[in-house]
Design a protein around this motif. Structure first.
Motif, PDB file in Angstrom:
ATOM      1  N   MET A   1       0.841  -1.166   0.000  1.00  0.00           N
ATOM      2  CA  MET A   1       0.000   0.000   0.000  1.00  0.00           C
ATOM      3  C   MET A   1       0.896   1.243   0.000  1.00  0.00           C
ATOM      4  O   MET A   1       1.868   1.298   0.743  1.00  0.00           O
ATOM      5  N   THR A   2       0.527   2.209  -0.795  1.00  0.00           N
ATOM      6  CA  THR A   2       1.335   3.424  -0.862  1.00  0.00           C
ATOM      7  C   THR A   2       1.170   4.248   0.411  1.00  0.00           C
ATOM      8  O   THR A   2       0.181   4.117   1.133  1.00  0.00           O
ATOM      9  N   GLU A   3       2.134   5.097   0.653  1.00  0.00           N
ATOM     10  CA  GLU A   3       2.106   5.947   1.842  1.00  0.00           C
ATOM     11  C   GLU A   3       0.882   6.873   1.825  1.00  0.00           C
ATOM     12  O   GLU A   3       0.228   7.076   2.842  1.00  0.00           O
TER      13      GLU A   3
ATOM     14  N   LYS B   1      -2.007   6.378   0.243  1.00  0.00           N
ATOM     15  CA  LYS B   1      -3.228   5.602   0.430  1.00  0.00           C
ATOM     16  C   LYS B   1      -3.421   5.275   1.914  1.00  0.00           C
ATOM     17  O   LYS B   1      -4.525   5.377   2.449  1.00  0.00           O
ATOM     18  N   GLU B   2      -2.332   4.908   2.570  1.00  0.00           N
ATOM     19  CA  GLU B   2      -2.399   4.616   4.004  1.00  0.00           C
ATOM     20  C   GLU B   2      -2.780   5.863   4.794  1.00  0.00           C
ATOM     21  O   GLU B   2      -3.584   5.803   5.726  1.00  0.00           O
TER      22      GLU B   2
ATOM     23  N   LEU C   1      -6.484   6.448   4.429  1.00  0.00           N
ATOM     24  CA  LEU C   1      -7.248   5.509   5.258  1.00  0.00           C
ATOM     25  C   LEU C   1      -7.205   5.902   6.737  1.00  0.00           C
ATOM     26  O   LEU C   1      -8.235   5.884   7.415  1.00  0.00           O
ATOM     27  N   GLU C   2      -6.044   6.248   7.237  1.00  0.00           N
ATOM     28  CA  GLU C   2      -5.911   6.630   8.647  1.00  0.00           C
ATOM     29  C   GLU C   2      -6.670   7.920   8.948  1.00  0.00           C
ATOM     30  O   GLU C   2      -7.306   8.045   9.994  1.00  0.00           O
TER      31      GLU C   2
ATOM     32  N   HIS D   1      -8.368   6.095  -5.753  1.00  0.00           N
ATOM     33  CA  HIS D   1      -8.011   4.902  -4.977  1.00  0.00           C
ATOM     34  C   HIS D   1      -9.224   4.072  -4.545  1.00  0.00           C
ATOM     35  O   HIS D   1      -9.146   2.844  -4.522  1.00  0.00           O
TER      36      HIS D   1
ATOM     37  N   LEU E   1      -9.245  -2.769   6.513  1.00  0.00           N
ATOM     38  CA  LEU E   1      -7.961  -2.547   7.166  1.00  0.00           C
ATOM     39  C   LEU E   1      -8.036  -2.965   8.639  1.00  0.00           C
ATOM     40  O   LEU E   1      -7.164  -3.658   9.148  1.00  0.00           O
TER      41      LEU E   1
ATOM     42  N   ARG F   1      -6.177  -6.196  10.789  1.00  0.00           N
ATOM     43  CA  ARG F   1      -5.445  -6.024  12.038  1.00  0.00           C
ATOM     44  C   ARG F   1      -5.926  -7.012  13.101  1.00  0.00           C
ATOM     45  O   ARG F   1      -5.150  -7.463  13.927  1.00  0.00           O
TER      46      ARG F   1
ATOM     47  N   GLU G   1      -6.277   0.101  18.739  1.00  0.00           N
ATOM     48  CA  GLU G   1      -7.065   0.663  17.632  1.00  0.00           C
ATOM     49  C   GLU G   1      -8.313   1.370  18.131  1.00  0.00           C
ATOM     50  O   GLU G   1      -9.412   1.090  17.670  1.00  0.00           O
TER      51      GLU G   1
END
Length: 175
Positions: A1-3, A5-6, A9-10, A43, A57, A61, A93
């Motif tokens: 996963m690209t930085e 994209k991450e 998501l975060e 994305h 995601l 986890r 989380e």
């Protein structure tokens, strides 16, 4: 996963948990993530696609913890690990679980209790209750799931660590 994209998501997870899915515009996610709104759609296709990716995601986890529970040979300890999982995941989380509790009543997200990880936990708990000689292992694991869900609600409302740890110990003492 690209930085990027991450990061999207975060950021989406944080905003969805704090403000709700329906009230969080993708433009705000893009601004706080430092990306263009078009990149989000490139994305994830849609805002719903972004939410789906956030949930997936979180699910991935959860999977990291299943192995330890599956490998536990002592059935009482396995049940205790299932109980502790909610607390451990919440500590790791918090935003994801806050989001889960806010969307669980929305009809379009009711799939949470059919996720492969959830179903596997239920199966492992039922096997352990059966091995320990409980008369109705299916009902015991359902009862435990209700207790853990209530404990999850408590964690969101009252994040005082001492109170939560005392309640965790109390629930485990029942098993």
């Amino acid at each position: 996963m690209t930085e990027k994209k991450e990061l999207i998501l975060e950021t989406a997870l944080k905003l969805f948990a704090e403000q709700g899915f329906d009230t969080t515009p993708t433009s705000k996610i893009a601004r706080l993530a430092g990306v263009s709104e078009g990149l989000i759609f490139r994305h994830f296709g849609t805002k719903e696609g972004l939410m789906k990716a956030v949930v997936e995601l979180g699910e991935s986890r959860i999977g990291r913890h299943l192995t330890g529970i599956e490998q536990e040979g002592n059935h009482r300890q396995r049940i205790h690990k299932i109980i502790e999982l909610a607390y451990v995941l919440f500590q790791e989380e918090r935003e994801f679980w806050q989001l889960q509790f806010t969307i669980k009543w929305q009809r379009k997200y009711t799939h949470a209790h059919t996720s492969p990880h959830y179903l596997r936990l239920m199966q492992l708990g039922m096997e352990s209750f059966r091995a320990l000689g409980y008369a109705e292992p299916e009902k015991e694991i359902q009862l435990l799931a209700m207790l853990v869900e209530g404990f999850g609600s408590m964690m969101i409302k009252q994040p005082d660590a001492a109170t939560l740890e005392n309640m965790l110990t109390f629930i485990k003492s029942k098993y």
